[in-house]
Design an enzyme around this catalytic site. Structure first.
Site, short mmCIF file in Angstrom:
data_model
loop_
_atom_site.label_atom_id
_atom_site.label_comp_id
_atom_site.label_asym_id
_atom_site.label_seq_id
_atom_site.Cartn_x
_atom_site.Cartn_y
_atom_site.Cartn_z
CE1 TYR A 49 -67.32 111.87 50.30
CE2 TYR A 49 -67.43 114.15 49.59
CZ TYR A 49 -67.17 113.21 50.56
OH TYR A 49 -66.74 113.62 51.79
CE LYS A 79 -65.68 110.68 53.95
NZ LYS A 79 -65.80 112.06 54.28
C1 LIG Z 1 -68.96 114.60 53.88
C2 LIG Z 1 -68.93 113.71 55.00
O1 LIG Z 1 -67.89 113.22 55.34
C3 LIG Z 1 -70.14 113.44 55.72
O2 LIG Z 1 -71.18 113.98 55.39
O3 LIG Z 1 -70.08 112.66 56.66
#
Ligand SMILES: CC(=O)C(=O)O
Ligand SMILES: NC(=O)C1=CN([C@@H]2O[C@H](COP(=O)(O)OP(=O)(O)OC[C@H]3O[C@@H](n4cnc5c(N)ncnc54)[C@H](O)[C@@H]3O)[C@@H](O)[C@H]2O)C=CC1
Length: 725
Positions: free
Chosen positions: A255, A326
């Site tokens: 992530y 995600k």
């Molecule tokens: C964490 C996330 O969803 C973003 O940075 O767009």
């Protein structure tokens, strides 16, 4: 009982529908106003589907994964909620009995046991050598009993199994299974245990860390991503196990921030597809394409059009890394069954000229579709998703379907939890939230989402006029500076936060005032960035924050990835002072302050909330996700931290506790759905069952529904049993 009969009753396609109301139908409502903005805001959307429509063909039952097949995890809730014999689809009495033994009888004290269980580290559980296929918090229950996971029927043999990451166990196939599945001779003779494979992978990972010491950060990050991705491609059970057990180390790889780097380099890194790709060239075909996805049931879909990937802008098809990342977080944090997640890229072109000129670029080489053309692609895609998984829908249908946007509502909830924490850090009562002066930098989908949720929270506090009139505690800036009522052509969603020119409104500021001017004049309690502009909270701005009216000025640099963070924690503690509180979207290390104290670098990322919101919504069976459910999720996260931690500047829990947090957040969402009379239940836990649960029961229920990776014995289908694949 013959295997044929067992297979016929195995919970597959129709299993859930026996307990479900008919799916809602009807075409998406295209007539909503302002839809273009809503769609733009929806660079990432979670589509939560509850049940699938009758399949065109049955997909294969998968290995040891939750509800679709005979696993202990699958049986857990059923056994808890139903006397033997009521549940259909679980046809083997022996399997049922075994599952009961694994989870133990249900007791009202279950939550206590669960909490006790959750305190044990997963490493302890792992070392016990006995694993549950249910959630990790249930694992100790398994350890106490005879944990033999339920079998899984596989419709392949030989190398086809070795090449399927859902079934593959690599060297851990026992000899009996090698014989049964035609694997003898295809693997080295020594049989390794799951434990040994786990340790082997972790050792390789640690060696890689050692061997790449001193290399540039991006090289190291990509090398780590590659090793994890290769495991993901090969053996999903082991992959999710190492991810869950080492989430703090691995979340920054799968992530933010590494996922940003992966997206930027996706076309070069591409080896194997993951998820689905719908492009503007597929118009007219989407309704049939959707059935190419091999799994019949899908609980979670994350879709992107690649237009805004973290703070990196338009990355076109390369944005697929975000839905994949995600959904990995959904699996790791919420225990969503990985067979029931679906990452989707909706490729409508890109305006990124560098990508358009890149020979390796894998997406449509055309400018991004806009307006009606764009909407017609989205509409067709949505109808296709809706046809196969009728409960799924996107943002603009929020009141009709079960969905939410993690960028908007997930981020807002996390920010609200942080804002409430900042009030507590000042030693003030929560009701003082209404008096906080908050400067928000970035008026995009994330920033406006935060403002809306914070405003709603203020309006619920005592002493505030419910209409909110005359109460504007926010100073909002976008790329053109401070937004005032003098600004022309403002989006209505932003206009409600524009500052007027009455007394105490602009405080001698002017339309388009710079950030440093605003901070100097307003002396805010909180400075919150969702601008995607790295370093915008520079030395001058942070020094101005030192004059904040708060004894604990709060700085939230929420933009991702790391390079886009508005500032670093080092700069905050240096320029604002050691009494500041800090949180960022991507992880930073804590800072050592004077007297051996720590300056906490909290992570304020929507990953703390979206898994629990998704899981809670799924288990509640609510047809849509209300503001009340989202607010409960945020409040649950806010209340997770003790006063003692808050005093130290800890605003968010450690990411290592993500499953524990998610169980609580999920339960808060379920309870809110019950309170709002929206909970319909899921599978054989109906609305009445949910209503009768206490808060602790609900946490227990949610925790037990989490999937946990373990190898299940594989059975090959028998003659007469329908073949799926
Ligand atoms: C964490 C996330 O969803 C973003 O940075 O767009
Ligand atoms: N920590 C978290 O959980 C999350 C973080 N984010 C981050 O938030 C950032 C923004 O995301 P979105 O709102 O979706 O993007 P967006 O593109 O919709 O909005 C960006 C906003 O920032 C403003 N902006 C640009 N340059 C500026 C400048 N120099 N000064 C002030 N404002 C400026 C723009 O005018 C716009 O209002 C991204 O970096 C994203 O990674 C988004 C969601 C969750």
């Amino acid at each position: 009982m013959t295997i044929k009969r067992m297979a016929a009753k195995t919970p597959r396609s129709g299993q859930e529908s026996a307990y479900m109301p008919p799916p809602s139908v009807g075409p998406p409502d295209n007539a909503s106003t302002g839809r273009s903005r809503v769609l733009r805001a929806r660079a990432r959307v979670i589509l939560t589907t509850h049940r699938s429509s009758p399949p065109l063909r049955s997909p294969p039952p998968r290995q040891g994964r939750g509800e679709g097949i005979l696993t202990a995890g699958a049986l857990t809730a059923a056994t808890l909620q139903n006397p033997p014999g009521r549940r259909e689809g679980i046809s083997s009495d022996s399997v049922r009995a075994r599952a009961t033994a694994i989870v133990g009888p249900r007791s009202r004290g279950g939550a206590g046991m669960w909490r006790h269980a959750a305190r044990r580290s997963s490493a302890q559980i792992r070392r016990s050598g006995v694993m549950s296929s249910s959630s990790s918090p249930s694992a100790p229950a398994a350890a106490a009993g005879a944990a033999v996971p339920g079998p899984c029927i596989v419709h392949k043999r030989g190398t086809d199994i070795l090449h399927d990451p859902w079934f593959n166990k690599d060297t851990a196939f026992p000899m009996t299974e090698r014989d049964r599945l035609g694997l003898r001779g295809l693997l080295p003779p020594r049989v390794m245990s799951f434990e040994q494979q786990y340790d082997r992978f972790i050792n390789s990972f640690r060696s890689l860390e050692h061997n790449t010491r001193g290399e540039p950060d991006t090289i190291v990050a990509l090398a780590k991503w590659r090793i994890l991705n290769r495991l993901h491609d090969r053996n999903e059970t082991l992959y999710y196990r190492v991810l869950i057990d080492n989430i703090k180390d691995f979340a920054p790889i799968i992530y933010t921030p590494t996922v940003g780097l992966v997206c930027e380099n996706y076309s070069g890194l591409f080896r194997r597809p993951r998820g689905m790709y719908f492009s503007a060239k597929d118009k007219g075909e989407m309704m049939s394409m959707i059935y190419n996805w091999p799994a019949e049931k899908v609980d979670m879909i994350v879709v992107t059009d690649g237009s805004r990937i973290l703070g990196l802008g338009d990355l076109g098809v390369q944005g697929i890394g975000i839905p994949i990342g995600k959904l990995d977080v959904y699996v790791a944090a919420a225990g969503i069954n990985p067979q029931k997640v679906l990452p989707i890229m909706l490729d409508v072109g890109t305006n990124n000229t560098k990508l358009l000129e890149d020979k390796l670029y894998l997406g449509l080489r055309q400018p991004r579709l806009e307006g009606e053309e764009y909407l017609s692609v989205v509409d067709e895609f949505m109808e296709a998703v809706h046809a196969r998984w009728p409960k799924a829908v996107v943002q603009r249908y929020r009141n009709r379907f079960c969905m939410f946007n993690d960028d908007v509502q997930g981020t807002a909830g996390v920010a609200l939890a942080g804002l409430l924490g900042a009030v507590r850090a000042q030693g003030r009562p929560l009701s003082d939230f209404t008096k906080q002066k908050i400067v928000v930098v970035g008026a995009g989908s994330a920033g406006i989402g935060v403002l809306n949720m914070a405003k709603q929270a203020m309006l619920r506090m005592p002493g505030i006029n419910r209409s909110g009139e005359g109460h504007n505690q926010f100073w909002v800036l976008d790329k053109d500076g401070l937004i005032t009522k003098a600004r022309k052509g403002l989006d209505p969603a932003v206009a409600r936060y524009a500052r007027g020119f009455g007394p105490e409104e602009v405080q001698d500021l002017h339309e388009g005032a710079s950030l440093v001017e605003v901070v100097r004049k307003v002396k805010p309690h909180v400075l919150l960035g969702l601008s995607g502009v790295g370093g915008i909270f520079n030395e001058e701005v942070l020094k101005a924050m030192k004059e904040s009216d708060s004894p604990r000025p709060a700085i939230f640099a929420m933009s991702n990835p790391t390079t886009k963070a508005e500032c670093t924690p080092e700069d905050v503690f240096k320029y604002v002072g050691e009494n500041a509180v800090f949180a960022s979207g991507s992880p930073f290390s804590n800072v050592t302050l004077g007297n051996g104290r720590q300056g906490y670098a909290n992570q304020a990322n929507n990953m703390y909330l979206f898994p629990g919101i998704g899981l809670g919504a799924l288990l509640s069976g609510a047809r849509h996700i209300t503001d009340g459910m989202l607010q409960s999720a945020a409040e649950c996260l806010a209340s997770y931290i003790t006063d003692d931690e808050i005093r130290k500047g800890i605003l968010f829990p450690s990411i290592s506790s993500i499953r524990h947090i998610t169980a609580r957040v999920g339960a808060a969402v379920v309870r809110a759905a019950v309170d709002e009379d929206l909970a319909e239940g899921r599978c054989d836990v109906d609305a009445r069952d949910l209503k009768s649960m206490t808060e602790a029961d609900t946490v227990d229920y949610v925790a037990r529904k989490m999937w946990y990776p373990i190898y299940s014995p594989l059975l090959r289908y028998w003659r007469g049993v329908e073949e799926y694949r």
